[in-house]
Design an enzyme around this catalytic site. Structure first.
Site, PDB file in Angstrom:
ATOM      1  N   CYS A 167      65.218  52.845 -77.389  1.00  0.00           N
ATOM      2  CA  CYS A 167      64.341  53.643 -78.257  1.00  0.00           C
ATOM      3  C   CYS A 167      64.734  53.569 -79.729  1.00  0.00           C
ATOM      4  O   CYS A 167      63.967  53.978 -80.587  1.00  0.00           O
ATOM      5  CB  CYS A 167      64.348  55.096 -77.793  1.00  0.00           C
ATOM      6  SG  CYS A 167      64.079  55.241 -76.029  1.00  0.00           S
ATOM      7  N   HIS A 305      63.584  62.337 -84.215  1.00  0.00           N
ATOM      8  CA  HIS A 305      63.344  61.533 -83.017  1.00  0.00           C
ATOM      9  C   HIS A 305      62.428  62.332 -82.076  1.00  0.00           C
ATOM     10  O   HIS A 305      61.461  61.798 -81.552  1.00  0.00           O
ATOM     11  CB  HIS A 305      64.674  61.172 -82.352  1.00  0.00           C
ATOM     12  CG  HIS A 305      64.536  60.189 -81.242  1.00  0.00           C
ATOM     13  ND1 HIS A 305      63.916  58.973 -81.407  1.00  0.00           N
ATOM     14  CD2 HIS A 305      64.918  60.230 -79.932  1.00  0.00           C
ATOM     15  CE1 HIS A 305      63.937  58.311 -80.257  1.00  0.00           C
ATOM     16  NE2 HIS A 305      64.523  59.053 -79.344  1.00  0.00           N
ATOM     17  N   GLU A 316      69.358  67.194 -80.958  1.00  0.00           N
ATOM     18  CA  GLU A 316      69.004  66.736 -82.305  1.00  0.00           C
ATOM     19  C   GLU A 316      69.033  67.910 -83.286  1.00  0.00           C
ATOM     20  O   GLU A 316      69.522  67.789 -84.413  1.00  0.00           O
ATOM     21  CB  GLU A 316      67.616  66.069 -82.300  1.00  0.00           C
ATOM     22  CG  GLU A 316      67.260  65.467 -83.659  1.00  0.00           C
ATOM     23  CD  GLU A 316      66.002  64.593 -83.622  1.00  0.00           C
ATOM     24  OE1 GLU A 316      65.280  64.609 -82.595  1.00  0.00           O
ATOM     25  OE2 GLU A 316      65.754  63.898 -84.622  1.00  0.00           O
ATOM     26  N   LYS A 337      55.873  62.440 -82.097  1.00  0.00           N
ATOM     27  CA  LYS A 337      55.625  61.933 -80.744  1.00  0.00           C
ATOM     28  C   LYS A 337      54.661  62.816 -79.954  1.00  0.00           C
ATOM     29  O   LYS A 337      54.095  62.367 -78.950  1.00  0.00           O
ATOM     30  CB  LYS A 337      56.945  61.738 -80.006  1.00  0.00           C
ATOM     31  CG  LYS A 337      57.766  60.581 -80.576  1.00  0.00           C
ATOM     32  CD  LYS A 337      59.020  60.321 -79.772  1.00  0.00           C
ATOM     33  CE  LYS A 337      59.794  59.124 -80.310  1.00  0.00           C
ATOM     34  NZ  LYS A 337      60.382  59.326 -81.641  1.00  0.00           N
ATOM     35  N   HIS A 342      55.923  58.312 -77.027  1.00  0.00           N
ATOM     36  CA  HIS A 342      57.155  57.607 -77.364  1.00  0.00           C
ATOM     37  C   HIS A 342      56.934  56.110 -77.184  1.00  0.00           C
ATOM     38  O   HIS A 342      56.899  55.613 -76.061  1.00  0.00           O
ATOM     39  CB  HIS A 342      58.284  58.102 -76.468  1.00  0.00           C
ATOM     40  CG  HIS A 342      59.650  57.685 -76.935  1.00  0.00           C
ATOM     41  ND1 HIS A 342      59.855  56.700 -77.884  1.00  0.00           N
ATOM     42  CD2 HIS A 342      60.882  58.133 -76.590  1.00  0.00           C
ATOM     43  CE1 HIS A 342      61.148  56.555 -78.085  1.00  0.00           C
ATOM     44  NE2 HIS A 342      61.795  57.416 -77.317  1.00  0.00           N
ATOM     45  N   PHE A 401      68.530  55.766 -75.194  1.00  0.00           N
ATOM     46  CA  PHE A 401      69.299  55.609 -73.970  1.00  0.00           C
ATOM     47  C   PHE A 401      70.356  54.543 -74.240  1.00  0.00           C
ATOM     48  O   PHE A 401      70.106  53.558 -74.949  1.00  0.00           O
ATOM     49  CB  PHE A 401      68.401  55.125 -72.829  1.00  0.00           C
ATOM     50  CG  PHE A 401      67.649  56.228 -72.132  1.00  0.00           C
ATOM     51  CD1 PHE A 401      67.751  57.547 -72.527  1.00  0.00           C
ATOM     52  CD2 PHE A 401      66.829  55.928 -71.056  1.00  0.00           C
ATOM     53  CE1 PHE A 401      67.059  58.553 -71.870  1.00  0.00           C
ATOM     54  CE2 PHE A 401      66.133  56.923 -70.392  1.00  0.00           C
ATOM     55  CZ  PHE A 401      66.247  58.239 -70.790  1.00  0.00           C
TER      56      PHE A 401
END
Lengths: 419, 98
Positions: A167, A305, A316, A337, A342, A401
């Site tokens: 990502c 994010h 975050e 998002k 995403h 990830f």
């Protein structure tokens, strides 16, 4: 070109977008500001056995409008998206491939799942019949094909490569391009990212990780970043392409400078494949600030994010508070998002493009679908709608990830850098 | 895959037995057009693949299609010598019609 080793300013002169909110920069931006959602019920792949049936597919895209049947023979969906977004970015940048030194233009993209998606039908058929139905499956589906196809189409002969950090791929690709230009190694890079996760096995794979929203009955409000009732991310797809170049290259070409990239920070969490960590994220933010020669007081807005998973949004938020201290609550933190889902390897590039447009138009888009405040997510997420502001420096977060963290800083371009 | 040649196996064999060079060429051109998306009318016997815009990746697709459609094997060395439609007819024609 008059690049000087080590001191080049790096500017953005072109943007291109293929997204669930439309296939142009201005369509993407106006829909984002209007608080629209590109998330719908997925009907073109079989998800009847899947917990999740919502996703954000690219809207308004007809391959035949852009490519001949012969082109499409060997272009995966992500190669197509990348080429379409690149053509927009080159046009906006007024960069004529025939007029520039081909060795001076690199192509560095982020890509992650698009190759799997392109390969899946061939693998599925091979597993049944032991016959490869597309002999060109390797060069078509390889994850570096989108970048290579841009290089081939336009004759760009600087370095061409694809960075995969899941990502965070495109944020790292842009960060690397930024470093190359700033160091004087290369004057121009076509950069950004592209991805798609819409094949049955990849989609089911994400679902089996229990990371996807299961709010199938309400696609447009399924993705709820920072809201207490968030139940996971929604898969998206698309491409975000930017033209990065040295200030001197842009000036020599007479290109319109949209913004400047001033900082890049990169770290890893180093402890878990899927769980984010506060320290790694906070350190990446701090590194980006130092890289940009800025302090926490200088950041006017954060493009977060904000995946809308339980873990990402609270971690975050904690990392932003750790980095910015009490000032964290005064900084608008937006997560896009909820609107575009995403798009994995494209998400960082689309976040940066949103930040550049915020700088251009003095407005930040809202974080949509945030209705129920979460005590662990207690910053100013701009839930009420687009907000006027005049950001000089915007931080863009991208985490992945695998524990990979990338943070970029985009700044308003001013002819003489103020100290 | 792009389209399927409209010949089932029995029918194909029957036609092969009485196939003329023109018939063979028609089938080969039809397959080339399906795989490369180049209109059949542009495919001439003597034109080089290079002139037609057929590159090495197209040739790989064509080889896979011919192997599948005609149940033949085309060696890698043989493949490297095929540069025109005429080459296909000359090198593969006997095997295709047998």
């Amino acid at each position: 070109m008059s690049e000087t080793k080590g001191i080049n300013r790096v500017v953005i002169t072109g943007l291109g977008v293929v997204s669930p909110l439309g296939c142009s920069v201005e369509m993407f931006w106006s829909e984002l500001l209007a608080g629209k959602s590109g998330i719908t019920t997925i009907t073109d792949i079989d998800l009847s056995n899947c917990r999740t049936r919502v996703g954000a597919r690219v809207a308004g895209y007809d391959a035949r409008h852009f490519f001949s049947a012969r082109d499409l023979n060997r272009l995966s969906l992500t190669s197509q998206f990348a080429l379409v977004a690149a053509s927009q970015a080159l046009a906006l940048s007024n960069l004529d491939p025939g007029q520039c030194n081909p060795w001076s233009v690199g192509v560095i993209l982020g890509g992650s799942s698009g190759g799997f998606v392109a390969a899946e039908p061939v693998i599925e058929s091979f597993s049944k019949d032991r016959i490869i139905t597309n002999p060109l499956i390797i060069p078509t589906a390889m994850n570096n094909a989108p970048a290579s196809n841009i290089s081939i189409r336009y004759g760009f002969r600087g370095p061409v490569m694809t960075i995969d950090a899941a990502c965070a791929s495109s944020a790292h690709a842009i960060g690397y391009a930024f470093k190359l230009i700033r160091s004087g190694a290369l004057p121009i890079v076509v950069t950004g990212g592209v991805d798609s996760s819409f094949s049955p096995a990849i989609f089911h794979g994400w679902s089996s990780l229990r990371t996807l929203s299961e709010r199938n009955e309400a696609p447009a409000t399924a993705c709820r970043p920072f809201s207490q009732d968030r139940d996971g991310l929604v898969l998206g797809e698309g491409a975000g392409i930017l033209i990065l170049e040295s200030e001197s290259s842009a000036q020599e070409r007479g290109a319109v400078i949209l913004a400047e990239v001033t900082g890049y920070g990169a770290t890893s969490d180093g402890y878990h494949l899927t769980q984010p960590g506060i320290e790694g994220i906070s350190e990446a933010m701090q590194m980006a600030l130092v890289d940009a020669n800025l302090t926490a007081n200088d950041i006017d807005c954060i493009n977060a994010h904000a995946t809308a998973t339980l873990w990402n949004d609270k971690v975050e938020t904690a990392a932003i508070k750790q980095t910015f201290g009490p000032r964290a609550k005064q900084i608008p933190v937006v997560g896009i998002k909820g609107a575009i889902g995403h798009s994995i390897a494209a998400s960082g590039a689309l976040g940066l493009i949103s930040a550049v447009l915020s700088i251009r138009d003095s407005v930040v888009p809202p974080t949509i679908n945030l209705k129920i405040p979460d005590p662990e997510c207690d910053l100013d997420y701009v839930p009420e709608g687009a907000r006027s502001c005049h950001p000089k420096h915007v931080m863009i977060n991208s985490f992945a990830f695998g524990g990979s963290n990338a943070v970029l800083i985009a700044s308003r371009y001013e002819t003489k850098k103020q100290s | 895959m792009n389209g399927v040649v409209e010949l089932d196996c029995d029918c194909k064999r029957e036609r092969m037995n009485v196939m003329t060079r023109e018939d063979l060429l028609e089938i080969i051109n039809s397959l080339i057009s399906q795989e490369t998306k180049i209109p059949v009318e542009n495919l001439t016997l003597a034109a080089s693949f290079k002139d037609l815009g057929i590159d090495s990746l197209d040739v790989l697709k064509l080889a896979a299609r011919f192997e599948r459609e005609f149940n033949i094997k085309i060696s890698t060395a043989e493949l490297q010598k095929i540069e025109t439609i005429s080459d296909i007819v000359t090198r593969l024609g006997a095997r295709i019609t047998n």
